[in-house]
Design an enzyme around this catalytic site. Sequence first.
Site, PDB file in Angstrom:
ATOM      1  N   HIS A  43       0.744  -1.166  -0.064  1.00  0.00           N
ATOM      2  CA  HIS A  43      -0.163   0.020  -0.053  1.00  0.00           C
ATOM      3  C   HIS A  43       0.811   1.229   0.021  1.00  0.00           C
ATOM      4  O   HIS A  43       0.259   2.305  -0.321  1.00  0.00           O
ATOM      5  CB  HIS A  43      -0.870  -0.287   1.115  1.00  0.00           C
ATOM      6  CG  HIS A  43      -0.269   0.155   2.453  1.00  0.00           C
ATOM      7  ND1 HIS A  43       0.143  -0.486   3.439  1.00  0.00           N
ATOM      8  CD2 HIS A  43      -0.386   1.327   3.134  1.00  0.00           C
ATOM      9  CE1 HIS A  43       0.592  -0.189   4.470  1.00  0.00           C
ATOM     10  NE2 HIS A  43       0.389   1.115   4.384  1.00  0.00           N
TER      11      HIS A  43
ATOM     12  N   GLU B 127       3.398   5.333  -3.349  1.00  0.00           N
ATOM     13  CA  GLU B 127       3.503   6.557  -3.049  1.00  0.00           C
ATOM     14  C   GLU B 127       5.004   7.037  -2.206  1.00  0.00           C
ATOM     15  O   GLU B 127       5.659   8.053  -2.456  1.00  0.00           O
ATOM     16  CB  GLU B 127       2.537   6.966  -1.653  1.00  0.00           C
ATOM     17  CG  GLU B 127       2.523   8.299  -0.944  1.00  0.00           C
ATOM     18  CD  GLU B 127       1.647   8.383   0.038  1.00  0.00           C
ATOM     19  OE1 GLU B 127       1.588   9.725   0.400  1.00  0.00           O
ATOM     20  OE2 GLU B 127       1.155   7.398   0.532  1.00  0.00           O
ATOM     21  N   ASP B 128       5.733   6.141  -1.828  1.00  0.00           N
ATOM     22  CA  ASP B 128       6.781   6.329  -1.086  1.00  0.00           C
ATOM     23  C   ASP B 128       8.015   5.369  -1.822  1.00  0.00           C
ATOM     24  O   ASP B 128       9.179   5.819  -1.302  1.00  0.00           O
ATOM     25  CB  ASP B 128       7.022   5.799   0.413  1.00  0.00           C
ATOM     26  CG  ASP B 128       5.926   6.319   1.050  1.00  0.00           C
ATOM     27  OD1 ASP B 128       5.709   7.480   0.937  1.00  0.00           O
ATOM     28  OD2 ASP B 128       5.373   5.892   2.154  1.00  0.00           O
TER      29      ASP B 128
ATOM     30  N   ASP C  32      -3.753   0.562   8.305  1.00  0.00           N
ATOM     31  CA  ASP C  32      -2.590   1.279   8.171  1.00  0.00           C
ATOM     32  C   ASP C  32      -2.681   2.398   9.294  1.00  0.00           C
ATOM     33  O   ASP C  32      -1.651   2.662   9.976  1.00  0.00           O
ATOM     34  CB  ASP C  32      -2.634   1.983   6.723  1.00  0.00           C
ATOM     35  CG  ASP C  32      -1.471   3.157   6.600  1.00  0.00           C
ATOM     36  OD1 ASP C  32      -0.500   2.698   6.735  1.00  0.00           O
ATOM     37  OD2 ASP C  32      -2.115   4.138   6.147  1.00  0.00           O
TER      38      ASP C  32
ATOM     39  N   ASP D 287     -21.843   4.520  35.873  1.00  0.00           N
ATOM     40  CA  ASP D 287     -21.972   3.201  35.165  1.00  0.00           C
ATOM     41  C   ASP D 287     -20.278   2.994  34.525  1.00  0.00           C
ATOM     42  O   ASP D 287     -20.275   2.767  33.190  1.00  0.00           O
ATOM     43  CB  ASP D 287     -23.061   3.119  34.288  1.00  0.00           C
ATOM     44  CG  ASP D 287     -22.874   4.197  33.217  1.00  0.00           C
ATOM     45  OD1 ASP D 287     -22.240   5.280  33.596  1.00  0.00           O
ATOM     46  OD2 ASP D 287     -23.757   4.070  32.306  1.00  0.00           O
TER      47      ASP D 287
END
Length: 696
Positions: A72, A76-77, A139, A260
């Site tokens: 994933h 992008e990287d 992620d 509670d």
Amino acid sequence: MLRQYELVERVMAYDPEADEAMLNRAYVYTVQKHGTQKRASGDPYFSHPVEVAGLMTELRLDQETIITALLHDTVEDTLATIEEVERLFGPDVAKLVDGVTKLSKIEAMSEKERAAENLRKFLLAMSEDIRVLLVKLADRLHNMRTLHYIKSAEKRARIARETMEIYAPLAERVGMYEYMREMQLLAFEQLEPEAYATITGRLAQIRSSEGGQVDSIALSIKQALAEAGLKVEVSGREKHPFSIWKKMAERHVSFEQITDIMAFRVLTEEVPDCYKALGVLHTTWQMIPGRFKDYVSTPKSNGYRSLHTSLIFENSMRMEVQIRSHGMHQTNEFGLAAHWAYKSHERPDGQVGWLRDLIEIVDASHDAEELLEHTRMAIYQDRIFAFTPKGQLLQLPKGSTPVDFAYAVHSDLGNWAVGAKINGRHMPLRTALNNGDVVEIIKSRKASPQLPWLGFVVTGKARAAIRRAVRAKEREELAAIGRKLFEDIVERMPSKIGKKAVKDACKRLGLGSESELMAAIGSAKLDDRQVMEALVPGSAAHLPEPDRWPGQERAISIRGLTPGVGFHLAECCHPVPGDRIVGIRVPDRGVEVHSIDCLTLASGVDADWLDLSWGERTSGALGRLRMVLYNRPGTLAEAAGIFAGNRANIASLENSSRDELFSSYEVDLEVADLAHLTRIVSALRASDAVAEAERI
């Protein structure tokens, strides 16, 4: 970090037919592509996608989702491309990876424009394949677990805020409560460190001082149910720290006032056992009225099913109990992911039907701010249940009205709504609905959405549809005003103007149609000189100034236009039919109608002036009065009687001052025209209850 063989073994354990070679290839690919990249913690970067893939195996997701989790971040990287991913792993994986990559850009831009544009991409990607969201949630969860390694406090806060505002609510909407709770807890620790430390410290104190009280109560519940012949599992826990903090903030109470804090979960073998267990608990301990919820017969929109009740245990201690079957529990904790069989590519539409509403909102939203407002409304609010007369169940946010209900059924029904029956009784459209209400919408095909509806609707879908309809109506009415102004301009042209000249003018002005031209004239985006030059170049040379009003051939009628849409009645002078009126035309604000003697006009407003007339058969307006009543019982009632006797409805009434002798009021009345208002003032002045009365 999971090793390669461990990850593959996990997948093969629940999916023996998975492609082992492709899983190995994906693992090696992400390790190679990320290479020597490091995370803030100092770990190799590829440890992150591997851990995300591990989270996906815990949900027993299909191999395409596992591979997407591994890949994933590569596009992008790293130097990886979608085309390369598609060649190596197939078009389905490539599409999923591309979807997650687009979602990752949510973090890359700034504030509203960034969030809105990427939220748009987010929703569209989710609507195509919900697995995109599942990978993105995993992620984000892993990133939150390692957030403390980031040195910048500002960056940590930004990521935590985004998690709290976008990802945790989305996890809740697809029923992934485990993810939601952990995200909220980790974000809460960053955003409210003092509150987090205080609440977790108090919970630790309770845990150490209670001497096994939670286990003792859980055992008591189990024994009571066992005696009734029920085989169950019972577990107890303190409430979630963020949940406690939220309750403290909403109710404005201290930690000690939260009664509670303890919650217990009962897991049964079968669904009917849930109701049997509920009966045993309610007869063994006193239940707290108003705290019972049945999400088994009416599940939440994310598929959540459970019975919720609150009981008073020994020593007046309150406790919350959730009762569900083992199957429900699996679905409740992991929601939509629990329904995703590893060989099934069918989306469980019942759980993500709300996505269709979100896509409608994306299409209808006018700008970034509207998109964010409408979408957050659709995602984040608590729900109620209401029924159509035929028994169809609809889930709506708390505070929803019949208008919200109508738009939830169908956009056309919302647009045509004129009234509503709630449980058989005629009720105003602004009435807030309650759980279990049966709502019948009264419609008329001649009706249209009203601008005041925006003051009480709560669903994003309704707000988006109303705004779209009002904008269309506004464009239509501005075009009507513009056409009247255009006719006046044409009469002052040196020669006749044909249709071809109008078409050529649109081209010269960069407008797509004649209606766009008229709307631009009506909204003051074009003045006389610009229109004349566009129609016949050089024709405006004889005009000394672009000031139109003194040279206007005839007054423009506002008959048939809707107050608040085509024009606005000025609040400074409250003109009513019968008053001599003029209009001030300000770009993008339409026409503001003033009476000719309004003091605001004398202040030199910088805008286009128009000579206006009400036209025949006017529809009325609001007239404002000031009246001083004698301060004794019955005088206000007598004044109201005068209004009623003269068939004038009170739009608003405000007590502006009061002393021992007199009470002063400002009142807005719905009147037909100036003569109607004058009669009412005369009737007030003739009354013994009224000391003074005048129009203001």
